[in-house]
Structure formats: structure tokens, C-alpha cells
Design a protein around this motif. Structure first.
Motif, PDB file in Angstrom:
ATOM      1  N   LYS A  88      -0.179   5.560   3.224  1.00  0.00           N
ATOM      2  CA  LYS A  88      -0.734   4.934   4.598  1.00  0.00           C
ATOM      3  C   LYS A  88      -1.946   5.914   5.069  1.00  0.00           C
ATOM      4  CE  LYS A  88       4.197   3.964   5.867  1.00  0.00           C
ATOM      5  NZ  LYS A  88       5.186   3.893   6.858  1.00  0.00           N
ATOM      6  N   GLU A 119      -9.494  -1.880   1.558  1.00  0.00           N
ATOM      7  CA  GLU A 119      -8.841  -3.195   1.871  1.00  0.00           C
ATOM      8  C   GLU A 119      -8.148  -3.116   3.159  1.00  0.00           C
ATOM      9  OE1 GLU A 119      -6.194  -4.534  -1.230  1.00  0.00           O
ATOM     10  OE2 GLU A 119      -7.680  -5.051  -2.612  1.00  0.00           O
ATOM     11  N   GLN A 120      -7.741  -1.651   3.259  1.00  0.00           N
ATOM     12  CA  GLN A 120      -6.920  -1.560   4.742  1.00  0.00           C
ATOM     13  C   GLN A 120      -8.064  -1.512   5.997  1.00  0.00           C
ATOM     14  OE1 GLN A 120      -5.075   2.200   3.927  1.00  0.00           O
ATOM     15  NE2 GLN A 120      -3.707   1.471   2.672  1.00  0.00           N
ATOM     16  N   TRP A 121      -9.140  -1.184   5.571  1.00  0.00           N
ATOM     17  CA  TRP A 121     -10.366  -0.696   6.620  1.00  0.00           C
ATOM     18  C   TRP A 121     -10.392  -1.965   7.686  1.00  0.00           C
ATOM     19  CZ3 TRP A 121     -12.276   2.136   9.905  1.00  0.00           C
ATOM     20  CH2 TRP A 121     -13.635   1.713  10.524  1.00  0.00           C
ATOM     21  N   VAL A 159      -9.854   6.149   3.791  1.00  0.00           N
ATOM     22  CA  VAL A 159      -9.195   5.191   4.079  1.00  0.00           C
ATOM     23  C   VAL A 159      -9.579   3.971   2.837  1.00  0.00           C
ATOM     24  CG1 VAL A 159     -11.234   3.840   5.138  1.00  0.00           C
ATOM     25  CG2 VAL A 159      -8.770   3.070   5.802  1.00  0.00           C
ATOM     26  N   ASP A 160      -8.575   3.077   2.416  1.00  0.00           N
ATOM     27  CA  ASP A 160      -8.805   2.016   1.369  1.00  0.00           C
ATOM     28  C   ASP A 160      -9.562   0.765   2.166  1.00  0.00           C
ATOM     29  OD1 ASP A 160      -8.659   0.376  -0.445  1.00  0.00           O
ATOM     30  OD2 ASP A 160      -6.255   0.097  -0.418  1.00  0.00           O
ATOM     31  N   GLU A 167      -8.218  -4.393   8.611  1.00  0.00           N
ATOM     32  CA  GLU A 167      -7.039  -4.329   9.574  1.00  0.00           C
ATOM     33  C   GLU A 167      -7.098  -3.086  10.400  1.00  0.00           C
ATOM     34  OE1 GLU A 167      -2.306  -4.093   8.848  1.00  0.00           O
ATOM     35  OE2 GLU A 167      -3.461  -4.760   7.163  1.00  0.00           O
ATOM     36  N   ILE A 168      -7.348  -1.885  10.052  1.00  0.00           N
ATOM     37  CA  ILE A 168      -7.381  -0.751  10.955  1.00  0.00           C
ATOM     38  C   ILE A 168      -8.522  -0.951  12.111  1.00  0.00           C
ATOM     39  CG2 ILE A 168      -8.004   1.522  10.885  1.00  0.00           C
ATOM     40  CD1 ILE A 168      -6.878   1.780   8.165  1.00  0.00           C
ATOM     41  N   ARG A 192       0.902  -1.155  -0.033  1.00  0.00           N
ATOM     42  CA  ARG A 192      -0.004  -0.137   0.096  1.00  0.00           C
ATOM     43  C   ARG A 192       0.810   1.303  -0.070  1.00  0.00           C
ATOM     44  NH1 ARG A 192      -2.095  -3.738   3.544  1.00  0.00           N
ATOM     45  NH2 ARG A 192      -4.574  -4.160   2.851  1.00  0.00           N
TER      46      ARG A 192
END
Length: 598
Positions: A435, A531-533, A528-529, A535-536, A432
Motif C-alpha cells: 500500500k 498504476e496507483q498514481w 508509488v506504483d 488514483e492517489i 496491489r
């Protein structure tokens, strides 16, 4: 009774006297002249347009021995007998009251016998759509192979109810509605023959009220003559038809257009006090709005249809009222017309309608922020939008090319190919480039509630409609995933769009301002991406859980408690809900949280 209604006295006796159906009458006359008549005809069309009259004229013409240019002579014994209804070989049947199988079988059996006086037996079946299914089946074979000297003429106002097997065995003629001009000219001819004075505007009102039916026009004319003691005036015509004076219509429309509610209600009260029909008033208003729209597109068309009766105030309306405003007026009129069908208090509906027409609608109120935002942008923004669209199209082409390269280089390590991908290219599953700004996301999650998220999702479509074309294209793949009273987290499905939005400070500011217009307060937006959400979110919950455990264990580590007190505290803690679970449910909703014991 010595007196006969006008529509009976002036029933057409020749094809040339049928009003407004020149194509049909000319076709029938040519068929009679050349001897190419059919054994079955189907006449369809609205009421009062000449179907039955044409059938009787055709019955005379096909049996007349003195035919001239396809027209019956109306002088021979056969023509006179048919006109007076005395000829046994011309049978007129009302299918509404003779719709059974037995009646049609009787017709079928009698059709086999030769005519007694005329050359042809003519069966005129009116309102044929009322026949039952069995009756249609009984008629079918006779229509397909009729006796040599028999002609069937079927007339109906609802051809869609007739079986296709019947229609395919007939020659079909569709009678159209009679124009206002043709109805007006026919009434002028009749009144001149009767030597009765009349007001031209009164005949226009009657012709419009007839709605394309010549019989209706003559019936209204007859009623107006009786009401006015053999005098046709505009006042009498308006009184009989329930129509509204053109000046009152102009006044009413002007007042509602200028949002003068009190004046419009006063005009409405005056209209109803004169005994005008509320439904007729709505019809007149719809017709008035329709004329405004058509006049804006083709003035000559309305001048011709209204027989030149277009005043200066009407022309002013056509140039001052927008088409969008007229569309909204017609919508309100149609809705009220539907609601008034079963009411016993039409005046109440008319008053509510007047207020709706005179006040700004909800639709305008919703569109106001959009129009304001659009007006704030200069003409240069259009060029910017075009540039943005071109840039996005170029990026899509690059992405497509890169995907093809990845497929062609399937044997090579993916990481080698990834190194050559542009920063604005498609999403990466392993790496990614941008960040997430956790300093903005975590404060939102700390105070996030499901209620705030639901509220934001409800206004999301309205929020999108307030953006420009380019901004909507960018935000189309985004959706809110968390919200609090002061902030919101927006997730993007594609990484390159997320990167573009993260660099667009103007878009973030515009979103906050538009949200302020819709809900009354602005929100700080964090991106936010998608795909990242997950995990966040998991990282925040885990961190929150550790903080809670630390806070709970602190008193135990720093205080010297007795075993009994410690035991009672532990027992009491079992009855308290887990704060981590409570926070997760507050953030994401209890129905989406699943508790698993390790």
C-alpha cells in the motif's frame, strides 16, 4: 634566373630516388620489366609525395631503349628530352586550367595519331579531379579503348571527386604520406651532397613541419638555408617553421598540468613574443599530446618516429599524466583551433585556452560527486552489485515462466493463478500488495508546484549517473511525478521494482544526499506504483475539494447573514477562481488540467 629551388634540382629521375613509395615504384618497375604495362594509370595521394615525378619517370622508362631493372638510363636522347620537357610525345596538362570539354576533345583527337619520336605517347593530366562532368565524359571512351601507343597517367589529390567509371578503367596507385624518418634521411643526403653543415634537430623540426610532403620539406629547407646564410641551425628552423622549442613545450604542458595558471600564461607570452604562430603552437601541442598517448601504449613506436629524440621530462609526463587528462586537453585544443580559423586576435584565444587547460574543467566538477560516492564504497560493494544483478536475473526468469503459465491456463480464472505468484513477481492490475504511504505522499502534494517538478526532472539524468550500476537498473523505470521544496514522489512502472525500492532504505537515503549535492537541499522521497498514481492523485484532489467546500460553507452555516449581504457574497464569489482548479494547476501545470462542467 640561375638559382633553382631545391625541390626542382633534386626532383627524382629514377624510381629508386622516390622517397617513401617503395611498393608503388617496385610494382611499376616489375610491369616495365615484364612488358605488362597498362594503358591508363591513376596516381592519388597528398601533395608533394611524388605523383608527378613518378609519372615522368614512367614516361621515360616506357620509351627508353636501354632499360635496366625497370629504371630509365637517363642518358639516351629520349630520356634527356623528357627530362628537359622537350619531347612532343610526352604531354603534361594542368586540368585546373584546361578543364573544359573542348580541351579533352582535342586530346582525344590528337591521341589517334602515332607518336613522332618516341615509342609511346604519354599524357600526364595533373589535378584531374578539376575536370568538368562533360570533360570526364569526353575522356571516358578514349580511356576505355585507347590507341595502341598511348598511355594516360592521371594524378590527383582528391580521388573522391573522380567518377567511378573513370577509376574502373585505370590502375590506381595510392601514394602515402612520407614518414618523418624518410624526409629526414633525404634532406641529410641532399645537404651532404651540397656539403652544407646542419643541426640534426633542425632537420627533425623541418621534417615534422612538412607533414608528410617531401616537396614541402625541401621548400622549408631552402627557406631555412636562405634565412641562415647557408647554415642549418635549430634556432633558424624554429624561426622559419614557427614551431616551438621542445623545452618550451615541456614547460608549458608541465605548468598547465599542475594548474599553474600564472606561470603558464607567462610561458605563452614568451612563445608569442618570439613571433611563433599560434596555430602552429596548437599543432605542436596536439602532436605532443598524441605522442604522450602513444608512448603510454608503445614507447618503442614513439622513439622510432621521433628518431630517438625522447628526453627524460617527456618520459616523466607520460607516466604522470592520465590518459583522460590528455583526452580533455586534445578536446580543448581542437575546439580552439576551429574557433581561431576566422579570428584576427589569436593571442586572446590562446590565453583563454591556457586558462581552460590549467583550471579544473566543468566535466571534472560534475564527476567529483560521482567519484566521491564510488570511493566511499568498499570492494565488497562490487560483490553486492553482482549478487543484486544475479537476483534480478532470477526474478526476470521467474516472471517469464509465470507469464507462460498464465497464457497456458487462459481458460482458468486469473485470480487462481495470481495466488501462486511470488511477492517479488510482476505487477498486478487488480490487486496491489504494497500500500502506498499516503502520510508521506499527501504532504508533498499539499505544497507541490510545477516549478519544483521541472527542476527535479532536469537534474534526474545527473542523479541517475551518480548511482551504482544496480541502483541505476532499479531506478531506470522510475520517474518523478510530483515535487515540492521539501519532498518528491517517484513513480515506478513495475510493481515488483516498486516493492524492492520501498524496502531499500539505503537507496532512499542516497537519493536524498545526491539531490542535496545537485540542488543544495535534500528532499524526502516517497515511492508509488505508476498504476496507483492516478488514483492517489484523484483521491487527493477530491479530498482537497471537499475540504475547501467545507471551509467555504462554514461561515454561511454559523453566521446569520442578511439576504443582501448573502447576495453580494455570492456575486463576488463568481469572480473568484475556483480554489480546486488553482491547486490542480499548481500541482500538475495549467496545460495538463482540463476543466469540464458537470
Amino acid at each position: 634566373m640561375s638559382y633553382q629551388a631545391l625541390y626542382r634540382v633534386w626532383r627524382p629521375q629514377r624510381f629508386d630516388e622516390i622517397v617513401g613509395q617503395q611498393v608503388i615504384t617496385q610494382t611499376l618497375k616489375n610491369a616495365l620489366i615484364t612488358g605488362q604495362t597498362s594503358h591508363a594509370y591513376l596516381f592519388t595521394g597528398p601533395r608533394g609525395t611524388g605523383k608527378t615525378s613518378a609519372a615522368k619517370i614512367f614516361a621515360k622508362a616506357v620509351n627508353c631503349h636501354h632499360l635496366k631493372d625497370g629504371e630509365p638510363c637517363n642518358e639516351c636522347a629520349t630520356c634527356k628530352a623528357i627530362t628537359q620537357g622537350r619531347l612532343n610525345d610526352v604531354i603534361e596538362i594542368d586540368a585546373a586550367s584546361n578543364n573544359g570539354v573542348e580541351e579533352i576533345r582535342d586530346i582525344r583527337d590528337k591521341a589517334k595519331y602515332a607518336p613522332t619520336e618516341a615509342d609511346y605517347k604519354v599524357y600526364i593530366i595533373d589535378e584531374v579531379h578539376m575536370l568538368s562532368t562533360g570533360a570526364f565524359n569526353a575522356l571516358l571512351k578514349t580511356l576505355e579503348e585507347p590507341p595502341a601507343n598511348v598511355v594516360f597517367i592521371l594524378a590527383t589529390t582528391e580521388p573522391q571527386k573522380i567518377p567511378l567509371t573513370i577509376i574502373s578503367r585505370t590502375q590506381r596507385f595510392d601514394f602515402r604520406r612520407i614518414s618523418t624518418k624518410d624526409s629526414y634521411e633525404r634532406m641529410v643526403y641532399i645537404l651532404n651532397q651540397k656539403k652544407i653543415t646542419f643541426d640534426e634537430k633542425a632537420l627533425m623540426v623541418i621534417a615534422k613541419a612538412a607533414e608528410g610532403g617531401m616537396r614541402d620539406a625541401l621548400s622549408i629547407l631552402d627557406q631555412t638555408l636562405s634565412f641562415g646564410d647557408n647554415e642549418i641551425t635549430l634556432k633558424n628552423a624554429l624561426q622559419v617553421t614557427g614551431s616551438v622549442n621542445h623545452d618550451l613545450l615541456n614547460t608549458y604542458v608541465a605548468e598547465v598540468s599542475k594548474q599553474q595558471v600564472s606561470s603558464a600564461l607567462a610561458t605563452l607570452e614568451k612563445v608569442l613574443a618570439e613571433g611563433k604562430d599560434a596555430n602552429r603552437f596548437i599543432e605542436d601541442l596536439i602532436n605532443f599530446c598524441r605522442n604522450l598517448l602513444l608512448y603510454q601504449q608503445d614507447p618503442a613506436l614513439i622513439v622510432d618516429q621521433e628518431l630517438g629524440d625522447v628526453d627524460e621530462q617527456f618520459k616523466t609526463f607520460a607516466t604522470s599524466i592520465s590518459a583522460e587528462h590528455i583526452y580533455q586537453m586534445i578536446d580543448h585544443l581542437n575546439n580552439t583551433q576551429q574557433q581561431m580559423r576566422f579570428t584576427t586576435h589569436p593571442d586572446v584565444y590562446m590565453e583563454v585556452l591556457t586558462i581552460k587547460l590549467a583550471e579544473p574543467t566543468l566535466k571534472k566538477a560534475v564527476q567529483a560527486p560521482v567519484e566521491s560516492a564510488v570511493n566511499q564504497k568498499s570492494s565488497a560493494s562490487i560483490t553486492v552489485d553482482d549478487t543484486e544483478i544475479t537476483r534480478l536475473q532470477t526474478q526476470v526468469k521467474k516472471l517469464t515462466h509465470q507469464v507462460q503459465e498464465l497464457e497456458n491456463q487462459g481458460n482458468e480464472p486469473v485470480s487462481k493463478t495470481v495466488k501462486h505468484v511470488n511477492r517479488t513477481s510482476g505487477p498486478k492490475k487488480n490487486g496491489r500488495r504494497v500500500k502506498p504511504n499516503l502520510s508521506k505522499i499527501y504532504p508533498v502534494l499539499e505544497n507541490a508546484t510545477k516549478k519544483n517538478l521541472v527542476q527535479l526532472k532536469e537534474i534526474w539524468p545527473d542523479l541517475m549517473s551518480m548511482l551504482s550500476v544496480t541502483q541505476r537498473a532499479l531506478m531506470h523505470v522510475a520517474q518523478p511525478v510530483a515535487a515540492s521544496e521539501k519532498g518528491a514522489v517517484i513513480a515506478f512502472n513495475y510493481a515488483f521494482l516498486y516493492e524492492q525500492a520501498a524496502d531499500d532504505g539505503e537507496l532512499r537515503q542516497l537519493l536524498s544526499e545526491d539531490i542535496d549535492k545537485l540542488v543544495g537541499h535534500d528532499l524526502k522521497i516517497a515511492y508509488v506504483d505508476a498504476e496507483q498514481w492516478p488514483e492517489i492523485r484523484q483521491s487527493y484532489i477530491q479530498q482537497h475539494k471537499d475540504d475547501l467546500q467545507t471551509n467555504e460553507s462554514a461561515p454561511t452555516n454559523t453566521s446569520d447573514l442578511a439576504p443582501e449581504s448573502e447576495q453580494s457574497t455570492n456575486d463576488g464569489s463568481q469572480d473568484q477562481p475556483d480554489p480546486v482548479i488553482t491547486k490542480a494547476e499548481a500541482l500538475f501545470g495549467s496545460e495538463t488540467v482540463e476543466i469540464k462542467n458537470d
